[in-house]
Design a protein around this motif. Sequence first.
Motif, PDB file in Angstrom:
ATOM      1  N   UNK A   7       0.754  -1.079  -0.161  1.00  0.00           N
ATOM      2  CA  UNK A   7       0.175   0.022  -0.230  1.00  0.00           C
ATOM      3  C   UNK A   7       1.175   1.392   0.114  1.00  0.00           C
ATOM      4  N   UNK A   8       0.040   2.049  -0.661  1.00  0.00           N
ATOM      5  CA  UNK A   8       0.414   3.766  -0.831  1.00  0.00           C
ATOM      6  C   UNK A   8       1.196   3.812   1.310  1.00  0.00           C
ATOM      7  N   UNK A   9       1.094   3.163   2.051  1.00  0.00           N
ATOM      8  CA  UNK A   9       1.423   3.830   3.270  1.00  0.00           C
ATOM      9  C   UNK A   9       1.969   2.336   4.114  1.00  0.00           C
ATOM     10  N   UNK A  10       2.011   1.582   3.248  1.00  0.00           N
ATOM     11  CA  UNK A  10       2.284   0.006   3.683  1.00  0.00           C
ATOM     12  C   UNK A  10       2.809  -0.596   4.825  1.00  0.00           C
ATOM     13  N   UNK A  11       4.320   1.006   5.578  1.00  0.00           N
ATOM     14  CA  UNK A  11       5.400   1.171   6.257  1.00  0.00           C
ATOM     15  C   UNK A  11       4.917   1.069   7.823  1.00  0.00           C
ATOM     16  N   UNK A  12       3.988   2.893   7.290  1.00  0.00           N
ATOM     17  CA  UNK A  12       3.086   2.793   8.205  1.00  0.00           C
ATOM     18  C   UNK A  12       1.860   2.049   8.964  1.00  0.00           C
ATOM     19  N   UNK A  13       1.685   1.205   7.847  1.00  0.00           N
ATOM     20  CA  UNK A  13       0.227   0.098   8.318  1.00  0.00           C
ATOM     21  C   UNK A  13       1.088  -0.882   9.004  1.00  0.00           C
ATOM     22  N   UNK A  14       2.704  -1.561   9.398  1.00  0.00           N
ATOM     23  CA  UNK A  14       3.355  -2.294  10.217  1.00  0.00           C
ATOM     24  C   UNK A  14       3.702  -1.140  11.589  1.00  0.00           C
ATOM     25  N   UNK A  15       4.244   0.245  11.158  1.00  0.00           N
ATOM     26  CA  UNK A  15       4.426   1.026  12.390  1.00  0.00           C
ATOM     27  C   UNK A  15       3.330   0.390  13.224  1.00  0.00           C
ATOM     28  N   UNK A  16       1.313   0.938  13.217  1.00  0.00           N
ATOM     29  CA  UNK A  16       0.743   1.005  13.852  1.00  0.00           C
ATOM     30  C   UNK A  16       0.579  -0.497  14.743  1.00  0.00           C
ATOM     31  N   UNK A  17       1.191  -1.545  14.108  1.00  0.00           N
ATOM     32  CA  UNK A  17       0.737  -2.529  14.431  1.00  0.00           C
ATOM     33  C   UNK A  17       2.341  -2.316  15.824  1.00  0.00           C
ATOM     34  N   UNK A  18       2.963  -2.256  15.284  1.00  0.00           N
ATOM     35  CA  UNK A  18       4.155  -1.774  15.997  1.00  0.00           C
ATOM     36  C   UNK A  18       3.741  -1.392  17.080  1.00  0.00           C
ATOM     37  N   UNK A  19       3.550  -0.354  17.427  1.00  0.00           N
ATOM     38  CA  UNK A  19       2.543   0.994  18.590  1.00  0.00           C
ATOM     39  C   UNK A  19       1.119   0.619  18.907  1.00  0.00           C
ATOM     40  N   UNK A  20       1.038  -0.658  18.913  1.00  0.00           N
ATOM     41  CA  UNK A  20       0.123  -1.650  19.647  1.00  0.00           C
ATOM     42  C   UNK A  20       0.451  -2.231  20.689  1.00  0.00           C
ATOM     43  N   UNK A  21       1.826  -3.000  20.355  1.00  0.00           N
ATOM     44  CA  UNK A  21       1.597  -4.553  20.142  1.00  0.00           C
ATOM     45  C   UNK A  21       3.352  -4.108  21.778  1.00  0.00           C
ATOM     46  N   UNK A  22       3.662  -2.740  21.271  1.00  0.00           N
ATOM     47  CA  UNK A  22       4.857  -1.755  22.506  1.00  0.00           C
ATOM     48  C   UNK A  22       3.811  -1.601  23.890  1.00  0.00           C
ATOM     49  N   UNK A  23       2.636  -1.001  23.695  1.00  0.00           N
ATOM     50  CA  UNK A  23       1.852   0.093  24.590  1.00  0.00           C
ATOM     51  C   UNK A  23       1.248  -1.774  24.934  1.00  0.00           C
ATOM     52  N   UNK A  24       0.431  -3.175  24.179  1.00  0.00           N
ATOM     53  CA  UNK A  24       0.129  -4.091  25.045  1.00  0.00           C
ATOM     54  C   UNK A  24       1.792  -5.008  25.562  1.00  0.00           C
ATOM     55  N   UNK A  25       3.110  -4.373  25.445  1.00  0.00           N
ATOM     56  CA  UNK A  25       3.964  -5.225  25.808  1.00  0.00           C
ATOM     57  C   UNK A  25       4.369  -6.742  25.120  1.00  0.00           C
ATOM     58  N   UNK A  26       3.912  -6.389  23.905  1.00  0.00           N
ATOM     59  CA  UNK A  26       3.598  -7.724  23.619  1.00  0.00           C
ATOM     60  C   UNK A  26       5.326  -7.733  22.284  1.00  0.00           C
ATOM     61  N   UNK A  27       6.068  -6.942  22.641  1.00  0.00           N
ATOM     62  CA  UNK A  27       7.567  -7.012  22.149  1.00  0.00           C
ATOM     63  C   UNK A  27       8.074  -7.928  22.336  1.00  0.00           C
ATOM     64  N   UNK A  28       9.669  -8.345  22.549  1.00  0.00           N
ATOM     65  CA  UNK A  28      10.174  -8.642  22.982  1.00  0.00           C
ATOM     66  C   UNK A  28       9.402  -9.957  23.654  1.00  0.00           C
ATOM     67  N   UNK A  29       8.488 -10.904  23.438  1.00  0.00           N
ATOM     68  CA  UNK A  29       7.987 -12.244  24.399  1.00  0.00           C
ATOM     69  C   UNK A  29       7.918 -12.544  23.630  1.00  0.00           C
ATOM     70  N   UNK A  30       7.432 -14.022  24.300  1.00  0.00           N
ATOM     71  CA  UNK A  30       7.785 -15.486  23.470  1.00  0.00           C
ATOM     72  C   UNK A  30       6.354 -15.461  23.509  1.00  0.00           C
ATOM     73  N   UNK A  31       5.708 -15.688  21.756  1.00  0.00           N
ATOM     74  CA  UNK A  31       4.467 -15.781  21.942  1.00  0.00           C
ATOM     75  C   UNK A  31       3.781 -14.505  21.306  1.00  0.00           C
ATOM     76  N   UNK A  32       4.772 -13.145  21.444  1.00  0.00           N
ATOM     77  CA  UNK A  32       4.367 -11.333  21.163  1.00  0.00           C
ATOM     78  C   UNK A  32       4.896 -11.655  19.765  1.00  0.00           C
ATOM     79  N   UNK A  33       5.616 -10.398  19.516  1.00  0.00           N
ATOM     80  CA  UNK A  33       5.867  -9.535  18.984  1.00  0.00           C
ATOM     81  C   UNK A  33       4.941  -8.800  17.103  1.00  0.00           C
ATOM     82  N   UNK A  34       5.902  -8.680  16.451  1.00  0.00           N
ATOM     83  CA  UNK A  34       4.753  -8.173  14.758  1.00  0.00           C
ATOM     84  C   UNK A  34       6.050  -9.482  14.027  1.00  0.00           C
ATOM     85  N   UNK A  35       5.215  -9.663  13.584  1.00  0.00           N
ATOM     86  CA  UNK A  35       5.741 -10.423  12.905  1.00  0.00           C
ATOM     87  C   UNK A  35       5.701 -10.706  11.466  1.00  0.00           C
TER      88      UNK A  35
END
Lengths: 219, 852, 300
Positions: free
Chosen positions: B241-269
Amino acid sequence: MKDEARLLPNGRILRYTFVERLMHWLSALSYVYLLLTGLAFWSPWLFWIAVVLGGATISRELHPWAGLLFVAATFWMYRTWADQMRETEVDKEWWRALPHYIRNEDELVPKIGKYNAGQKSLFWGFFWCGIALLVSGVILWFPQQVPWSLRFLRYLAVIVHPVAALLTIALFMIHLYMGLAIEGGALHSMVRGDVSKAWARAFHRLWYEKVLNESTSRK
Amino acid sequence: MTNGWIDIKNTDMMLIMGGNPAENHPCGFKWAIEAKRNRNAKMIVVDPRFTRTASTADLFLQIRAGADIAFLGGLINYAIANDRIAKDYLLNYTNAAFVVKEGFKLPEDGLYSGFDPAAHTYDKSTWNYEEGGDLTGKAVAAEAPHKPAPAPAPAKPGQAPPAPPALPPNVAHDLGLQHPRCVFQLLKKQYSRYTPEMVERITGIPKDQFLKAADLFTSIRKNGDMKKAATIIYAVGWTQHTYGTQIIRTAAMLQLLMGNVGRSGGGVNALRGHSNIQGATDMAGIFDNLPGYLKVPTPADADLAAYVKRITPTSSKPGPWDSFNYWSNTPKFVTSFLKAMYGDAATKQNGFAFDYLPKVDRNYSWTQIWDQMYRGTVKGLFAFGMNGVMIGPDTQKNIDALKKAEWLVVGEIYPDETSEFWRAPGTSADEMRNIKTTVYRLPCAGFAEKDGSMTNSARWLQWKNTALPPPGDARLDQDIIAQIFLRVRDLYKKDGGKFPDPILNLTWPYIDPRHPALSDVAKEINGKALADLTDPATQVTTKTGQQLPGFAWLKDDGTTSCGNWIYCGSWTEAGAQIQRRGTEDPSGLGIYPNWAWSWPANRRVLYNRASCDLDGKPWDPQRRQVWWNEAAQKWVGNDVPDFKPDSPPKDHLGPFIMNPEGVGRLFVPLGALADGPFPEHYEPFESPIANPLHPNQSNNPVVKKLTTAADKFGTPADGFTVVCTTYRLTEQYHYWTKNNPMNVQLIPEPFIEIPVELADDMGVRGTEKIKVTSARGTYVAKAFVTRRIKPMMIDGKKVYQIGLPIHQGFRGIAEDEERNARTPANLLSPTVIDPNAYTPEFKGFLVKVEKA
Amino acid sequence: MSQATTEIRRISGHAGSVPGEGFSRDYDVCKLIDTTTCIGCKACEVACLEWNGYSFTETTFDNSYQTMPETQWNYWNLIKFNEHEREDGSMQLLMRKDQCMHCEEPGCLAACPADGAIVQYANGIVDFQQDQCIGCGYCITGCPFNIPKFSPTARKVFKCTLCNDRVTQGLEPACIKSCPTGCLHFGSKTDMKELAENRAAQLREHSGFANAGVYDPAGVGGTHVIYVLHDATNPEAYGGLPKNPTIPLTVRLWKMPLKWLGNFAIVGGLVGLAVHYLRYGTKTEEVEEPPEQAEQGAKR
C-alpha cells in the motif's frame, strides 16, 4: 402374429416355423449363459462357474451382452407370439383344472388351443421379467453413470435383478421339466418344428381340430 | 519477524491481518494451529475475503482493502481508553514519557507540521523530542495555539547548509505521562479520532463487531495481567500500500502499548513470501541499503568520516536511563564491510576505499527502474529469477519499457513472460518486427540444483546442499555472475574507463574465480580477523585469517573484514553454524538453539530483555526466555539475551538496543519515516470514497505517483467503483508453477472472486467469463461467484470488493494451449508506491467488472 | 506393526470360512481427520497421487477451489469445499478430506460377488485386490460414501488403500505424512478416538462450537477413518458426508434374506420336480376320453 401351423405332407402337423425355433434357441442359449454366470455372481459357492466359463472378469463383461441378446430374442418372440398368448375363457377353466393337469389326469383337463394357460404364463413371465432384468441390468452394468443423487435407482436395481432372475429360474425349471420330461415330443417340436397328430390331439385338442379344418377347407 | 515461526506456538492471542498464512505459508501455519490446539490460543483474522486462514479463526472480520490503519488505530484507541495496556512496559521500555518539542502538529487535517506542498515532502524538524530533563509532576503552562514553526532559513551562497536536525542527547520526559506533549498524550490524542464509529465508516466493519475484536485482542491485558502474550502476523496485505510501512508501524505501536514485543508468543511478525527474501533484504538486494541494513552513501557524503557521522546515531534518552544504541558501532560495520569489498586496496589513508562505493543520489527502486527504462534512460536489464513483466505494477508499461530497451538478459529456469515480452498477447507482427531489444536467455539452476543458505522469516540462516546437478547447459548463478565480472574486469584492465578502480580492486578471493564456492562466500560474509585480535574481557584471541566469532569483534581500524555484520557469527572457526541440525529444545519454547543460526548472534526472539520486568524477572514464569542472574551478574536464559549481557536492571538500559533511545518508538522522530511520526489513515490512491477523517487530504501527501503517459489512474467518476485486490493461492507459487503439471491440476484456470450479490447484479453465474478493467488494462477470466466476500458499507456507500490470484500469465502449460485468456493480473495494478519502502499498491485499487 | 495385522478378517464373494476370523481388536488402525484445523492445502491429494504412482491430469475450474467434483479411480483423496453460512450469519469455509472410510462393516465388501476381490484386514483396512476384481461395480452401489470408482481403461474398481503397503511396513499413510498443520493423525482406533473426543470437547468448551463432535458412524459399525466436525449434527454440510450411512437396505436384503429364500426355492424346486416325476411320471398321448366328448370333438 398369426399362427402359421398347418398339416404337413408327411401327416404331421407343423407347430413351430424355422424362424420361431431360431428365436427360441437364441433366447434359450443366451438364457443359459445368463443363468450360469448369474448364479456365479449370486452365490460364492457357485463362483467357480464363472471361472470355468473363461474367467470371472470376462463372464462379467459378457453377461450384459448376453442379456441384450436374450432381451432382443424375447422381444422378437413377443412380436411373433403375443397375439397367440392372450388370455381366453378356456384359460380360466384350465387353471381350475390345474391339480388334474399336475397329476397327469389329462382327461379331466379342458380342451385347449395351441397354448395352455401355463404356457401363456411362461411367455408373459419371461417377457415381463425380461424387461425388469433389462432395466435393472443396464443400471447394474453402468452403476457409476447413475448420478449419486439418483442412487435409489441403483438400490432398486440391486434387488429387482435377482428377484426377477429367480422368477425366471422358476419358470425355466418348470419349462425344461415339462418340455424334456413330461410332454414327450415337445423337444422335437422345437428342434424340427413338427408334432404328431396324436400329440396334438392329446395335448392341444382345439388347436388340432382347427388345423385339420383349415387343411380340409384348403383342399 | 521479531520472533519466529515456531515461537507462534507459544502465543495466547493471534491477530492475523494483511496476510493469509494458511494458504501462503501452510507449513509455518502449523504453529498457529499448535497454539490453538495446545494453549487454547485465540485467532482473530481480518481480511477483505474470508480466506482459508479465516476458516480456522475464532473471529473473522471482513475489512475494506487498505483500511488497516483505521482498524489498528481503533484498537490503540480502545486499548488506551479501556486501560488494557502494559503500564510498566509502556513507561520504561517505550518513548511514551518522552516530550515532543513545541511546534509539532498532529494531522487532524491530514498533514503533519512542516509540509511543503510544492515538493510533496515534509520538513521534519518539528518531529523531534524536546531537549531537557525530568518534567514529571511539573505543571505545564497552557500551550499557545499551534503556530507552524518558521521554515529554516535557506543557506546563503558559499555557506555550508545548516546542520540537519538531530535528536537531543537528553530528552525531556514526564514519567507521569501527563504532559500534553509527551508521546503518550499525543498518541492518545492522535487515535482519539479513531472511534468505533469512525472505524466502521472507513473499514466497513460494523461497530459491534469491531468492539468484539478489540475486546478479545486486548483481553490479554485485562486488569494489568502481564502473563499472556499476543502476536501480530502479517504479510504483503500490509506492505503493498502507499502507506504500507505505516500500517506495520501501527501494529508495532499496538504491540509496544500492550507489552508484547520481546515476549515469547508475541512480537510483530512478517511472513516473508519467498524462501530467501529475508536473505535478499539482509544482503541488501535493495538500492538504498548496504548489507546489514547500513544506509547507502549519498553524493553529499564527502568522505568516509562525513558518511559515517551522518548514519551513526547518537543516543537520545532521558538522563537517568541508559541506552546501548548498538548502531553507534556503525563505523565498525562500515569499515569491516569496505575491507571485505576491497581488501588491501581499502586503507586508513584512503578512507577504506569509501570513494569506490556508488553514491545513491535518488530513488532507484523497482518501479523507478521500469519507469526509467520506459523513458529511455535505462538501456538494459539483467533479470535474474525475476519476472518483471508479471510483477508489474502496470504490466503493459513494463512490456513497453522493454520494447524500448537495447538489451535484456534473463536468467531463468524456463521461458517466462519477461523473456517473451516481445510476443505478449496483443503484439502485432509488425510491432514485433520493430522491437530492437536483444534478448539473451541464460538457463539457470533451479533451487534443488544449488547449495547455499536461505534465511527464513524467523531470521534463521539454513544451509542447503545440492540435490542434483543443473541439467544441460544450465549454470549456477554465481558462475554466471563470476564470469561476467571477470570479463568486465578484463575489459576495464584492457581499455581503462572513467573510474575502473572499484572494479579492478574488488576482492575476488575464490579458489576458482570462475566458480566461486558459496561456502567461501558465506565465510567472507561472516568475516575474519586481519590481525591478531584479543578480547580484553575474556582474553580470547582470534588470530589473523581466522573466522570472527561474532560482530562484537568488529573494528573500525581496518583489522577486521566482514561482508555483513548481522551475519557475523554464522560461520566461525567452530564451523558452519548455519549447517547445524541439533534438535534439542530444552525449554520447550521452540528455540532449538543448536539448529542452524539466526541473526543476530543466534538470538531467536529479538528484544527479549523486554520479556522481563524492571527487576529482570520474566513477566510469565511459564515462558522464561532470558532473565537477570544476580549471582553471576549477567543476563542468562534459554535464548541468547538480545542485550548487553552484564548490564544490571538497575542501570535501566533500554531493551530496544538498536534504537538510539534504547526504547521502543511509539513516536518515530525526524527522518526515519517520510510521512509521519505516527501513522495516519490515508485512502488507497484509487479509492471509492474521500477520507472521512480529512476529505481534503484523502491520500498520503508524500506519495509520488509516476507520470509517464503509461501511468494512468482511475476514479469512481470514471466508472471505476469496485475495489480490487490481488493475492496468491496455496496451490500455485507466483508465476512459475503454471509450468508444473501438479500445480496446474490443482488450480487449472485463472478466476476472479466476486460476491454473489455483484454476480446477481450483473446477471453472471459462476464459471462465466468476465472482464475486470482498471485505468491501465483489462484482465479476463472466469467468475468465481462466492459468499466469502460480502458487499460493504463504506462511509455510507455500498462498495463491492473483488479479488484475483496473480498466478496465470501468457506463458505456461495452459497458456501455451490457449486454454485461458492469457492476461497477467498486474495489467490492472497502479504505479504508485509507498514513500518509505517503495512497494507498489497492489492491494486496493479501483476497477470495473463486466461480462466478457 | 506385526504380521498379525495383515491377517484377513473378511473376504468378498467367498464360499466358506475365512482364516483370521474372530481376532482381537487391539490391532485396529485409524486415520483421524480434524476438519477444524484443515486448511485445504491439498498436500494430501498430491501425496496420494505420488505415492500411488498416478499422473497429474487436466482439470477444469468449477466455481470452487475443489480440484474436481468427486474422487476418481485415479484420484483417491479429494478435499471438498463448502461455503457454509451458519445460523448467526457468520461464514464458514468447510473443508473435508474425502476418501474411503474403511468401514468396520464395509458395504463394498458385502455387495461384491467376486471371491477375494475385496479384503478386510485384521487392522480394519479394506483393500481392493484388482487381480480378483471382475469390474462389476456392485461395490459402487454398496458404498454409502460414493467412493469406489471404475476405471474405463483397467476395467476394475479402485479406491484409497489406507496406504496398506506403507502401514504394513510401520509407516504412516502418505497423506498423514504430508499434512502441514497436523490436522491428520494416525494410530490405533482407541487412541485416535480418544484424541478426537478430546479435541471435540476442546472445541465445545473453548471455541464456541456447541455441536462439535466426532464422526464415527455406527450404521456401518464405525469407521477406520473418523472426523472431528465443528458441527457433528450436520455432516451433510461437509461436502455431502452422509448423516446416517449404512449398507443400503436392498443390498442387505439381497445378500441375506433373498439369498436364503432364493437358494431354498431353487433347491426346493428341483427336489419338488424330482418328486413329481417319481410320483406322476410323464404324460402320454393316449388320453382317455369320456365318450361324449370324443364324439363331440370328432364332429367339430
